[in-house]
Design a protein around this motif. Structure first.
Motif, mmCIF file in Angstrom:
data_model
loop_
_atom_site.group_PDB
_atom_site.id
_atom_site.type_symbol
_atom_site.label_atom_id
_atom_site.label_comp_id
_atom_site.label_asym_id
_atom_site.label_seq_id
_atom_site.Cartn_x
_atom_site.Cartn_y
_atom_site.Cartn_z
ATOM 1 N N GLU A 215 0.815 -1.219 0.000
ATOM 2 C CA GLU A 215 0.000 0.000 0.000
ATOM 3 C C GLU A 215 0.850 1.272 0.000
ATOM 4 O O GLU A 215 0.339 2.363 0.243
ATOM 5 N N ALA A 216 2.116 1.145 -0.294
ATOM 6 C CA ALA A 216 3.014 2.301 -0.273
ATOM 7 C C ALA A 216 2.663 3.289 -1.379
ATOM 8 O O ALA A 216 2.252 2.909 -2.472
ATOM 9 N N ARG A 217 2.848 4.553 -1.074
ATOM 10 C CA ARG A 217 2.676 5.605 -2.074
ATOM 11 C C ARG A 217 3.950 5.670 -2.902
ATOM 12 O O ARG A 217 5.054 5.727 -2.361
ATOM 13 N N LEU A 218 3.794 5.641 -4.210
ATOM 14 C CA LEU A 218 4.945 5.758 -5.114
ATOM 15 C C LEU A 218 5.128 7.202 -5.540
ATOM 16 O O LEU A 218 4.178 7.838 -5.980
ATOM 17 N N VAL A 219 6.326 7.696 -5.385
ATOM 18 C CA VAL A 219 6.685 9.016 -5.890
ATOM 19 C C VAL A 219 7.716 8.755 -6.989
ATOM 20 O O VAL A 219 8.807 8.257 -6.720
ATOM 21 N N ILE A 220 7.327 9.060 -8.221
ATOM 22 C CA ILE A 220 8.152 8.711 -9.371
ATOM 23 C C ILE A 220 8.633 9.970 -10.084
ATOM 24 O O ILE A 220 7.828 10.801 -10.482
ATOM 25 N N ALA A 221 9.948 10.085 -10.208
ATOM 26 C CA ALA A 221 10.543 11.152 -11.015
ATOM 27 C C ALA A 221 11.080 10.493 -12.285
ATOM 28 O O ALA A 221 11.656 9.408 -12.236
ATOM 29 N N ILE A 222 10.866 11.142 -13.411
ATOM 30 C CA ILE A 222 11.338 10.595 -14.676
ATOM 31 C C ILE A 222 12.442 11.495 -15.221
ATOM 32 O O ILE A 222 12.224 12.676 -15.477
ATOM 33 N N ASP A 223 13.620 10.915 -15.356
ATOM 34 C CA ASP A 223 14.766 11.643 -15.898
ATOM 35 C C ASP A 223 14.626 11.690 -17.416
ATOM 36 O O ASP A 223 14.222 10.727 -18.039
ATOM 37 N N THR A 224 14.954 12.805 -18.005
ATOM 38 C CA THR A 224 14.815 12.950 -19.463
ATOM 39 C C THR A 224 16.153 12.994 -20.191
ATOM 40 O O THR A 224 16.183 13.153 -21.406
ATOM 41 N N ASN A 225 17.247 12.818 -19.475
ATOM 42 C CA ASN A 225 18.570 12.910 -20.078
ATOM 43 C C ASN A 225 19.085 11.524 -20.496
ATOM 44 O O ASN A 225 19.558 10.756 -19.665
ATOM 45 N N PRO A 226 19.027 11.202 -21.788
ATOM 46 C CA PRO A 226 19.504 9.887 -22.223
ATOM 47 C C PRO A 226 21.023 9.728 -22.121
ATOM 48 O O PRO A 226 21.532 8.619 -22.217
ATOM 49 N N GLN A 227 21.740 10.820 -21.887
ATOM 50 C CA GLN A 227 23.199 10.760 -21.752
ATOM 51 C C GLN A 227 23.643 10.469 -20.319
ATOM 52 O O GLN A 227 24.821 10.198 -20.077
ATOM 53 N N ASP A 228 22.708 10.535 -19.372
ATOM 54 C CA ASP A 228 23.024 10.254 -17.974
ATOM 55 C C ASP A 228 23.573 8.829 -17.873
ATOM 56 O O ASP A 228 23.037 7.918 -18.498
ATOM 57 N N PRO A 229 24.644 8.613 -17.108
ATOM 58 C CA PRO A 229 25.208 7.266 -16.964
ATOM 59 C C PRO A 229 24.203 6.243 -16.412
ATOM 60 O O PRO A 229 24.356 5.053 -16.605
ATOM 61 N N GLN A 230 23.172 6.726 -15.724
ATOM 62 C CA GLN A 230 22.164 5.835 -15.143
ATOM 63 C C GLN A 230 20.845 5.894 -15.917
ATOM 64 O O GLN A 230 19.791 5.558 -15.397
ATOM 65 N N ALA A 231 20.906 6.261 -17.169
ATOM 66 C CA ALA A 231 19.708 6.444 -17.982
ATOM 67 C C ALA A 231 18.913 5.156 -18.183
ATOM 68 O O ALA A 231 17.725 5.211 -18.474
ATOM 69 N N GLN A 232 19.529 3.996 -17.997
ATOM 70 C CA GLN A 232 18.821 2.726 -18.166
ATOM 71 C C GLN A 232 18.355 2.146 -16.834
ATOM 72 O O GLN A 232 17.793 1.052 -16.803
ATOM 73 N N ASP A 233 18.558 2.873 -15.769
ATOM 74 C CA ASP A 233 18.312 2.333 -14.429
ATOM 75 C C ASP A 233 17.013 2.820 -13.793
ATOM 76 O O ASP A 233 16.508 3.890 -14.112
ATOM 77 N N ILE A 234 16.532 2.003 -12.885
ATOM 78 C CA ILE A 234 15.479 2.395 -11.953
ATOM 79 C C ILE A 234 16.206 2.630 -10.639
ATOM 80 O O ILE A 234 16.808 1.703 -10.085
ATOM 81 N N LEU A 235 16.184 3.849 -10.159
ATOM 82 C CA LEU A 235 16.960 4.200 -8.963
ATOM 83 C C LEU A 235 16.050 4.399 -7.761
ATOM 84 O O LEU A 235 15.110 5.198 -7.807
ATOM 85 N N LEU A 236 16.337 3.699 -6.708
ATOM 86 C CA LEU A 236 15.622 3.875 -5.456
ATOM 87 C C LEU A 236 16.256 5.056 -4.736
ATOM 88 O O LEU A 236 17.435 5.012 -4.379
ATOM 89 N N GLU A 237 15.476 6.117 -4.561
ATOM 90 C CA GLU A 237 16.028 7.316 -3.922
ATOM 91 C C GLU A 237 15.773 7.324 -2.430
ATOM 92 O O GLU A 237 16.633 7.747 -1.668
ATOM 93 N N SER A 238 14.589 6.875 -1.983
ATOM 94 C CA SER A 238 14.322 6.818 -0.550
ATOM 95 C C SER A 238 13.060 5.994 -0.298
ATOM 96 O O SER A 238 12.262 5.763 -1.197
ATOM 97 N N ILE A 239 12.945 5.541 0.957
ATOM 98 C CA ILE A 239 11.713 4.892 1.399
ATOM 99 C C ILE A 239 11.355 5.447 2.766
ATOM 100 O O ILE A 239 12.223 5.902 3.519
ATOM 101 N N GLU A 240 10.068 5.433 3.068
ATOM 102 C CA GLU A 240 9.589 5.768 4.404
ATOM 103 C C GLU A 240 8.908 4.529 4.950
ATOM 104 O O GLU A 240 8.183 3.850 4.242
ATOM 105 N N VAL A 241 9.168 4.258 6.228
ATOM 106 C CA VAL A 241 8.628 3.062 6.861
ATOM 107 C C VAL A 241 7.976 3.403 8.193
ATOM 108 O O VAL A 241 8.224 4.464 8.768
ATOM 109 N N GLU A 242 7.134 2.492 8.640
ATOM 110 C CA GLU A 242 6.548 2.587 9.995
ATOM 111 C C GLU A 242 6.942 1.347 10.765
ATOM 112 O O GLU A 242 7.104 0.284 10.208
#
Length: 94
Positions: free
Chosen positions: A67-94
């Motif tokens: 039931e976690a809320r997803l906060v998704i940012a989409i990078d638009t730079n295809p030259q970024d070294p991580q352009a093919q990745d799904i990056l976990l930026e943070s999680i909040e837990v209880e």
């Protein structure tokens, strides 16, 4: 295996890896529940926000992050070294 099925399997593999990673972090924090997950989709992941959410709902069923809320940012730079990745930026837990 037809091309569409191969792509689906690859996408689910990426999302299953993310679910595993979040689960490990939540377990390490002794969390009962994951309330929010912030991720960044690289420009070359070929995911839309909606498409990613659909796959995530399937992969997270029955987990601490179901039931976690997803906060998704989409990078638009295809030259970024991580352009093919799904990056976990943070999680909040209880």
């Amino acid at each position: 295996v037809e091309p569409g099925r191969t792509r689906f399997m690859h996408e689910m593999s990426l999302i299953n890896d993310l679910v595993r990673q979040v689960g490990e972090l939540a377990k390490k924090e002794k969390a009962d529940k994951v309330t929010e997950i912030c991720i960044r989709l690289g420009a070359l992941t070929h995911f839309t926000q909606e498409h990613f959410q659909e796959h995530f709902l399937i992969a997270s069923r029955g987990t601490l992050m179901e039931e976690a809320r997803l906060v998704i940012a989409i990078d638009t730079n295809p030259q970024d070294p991580q352009a093919q990745d799904i990056l976990l930026e943070s999680i909040e837990v209880e």
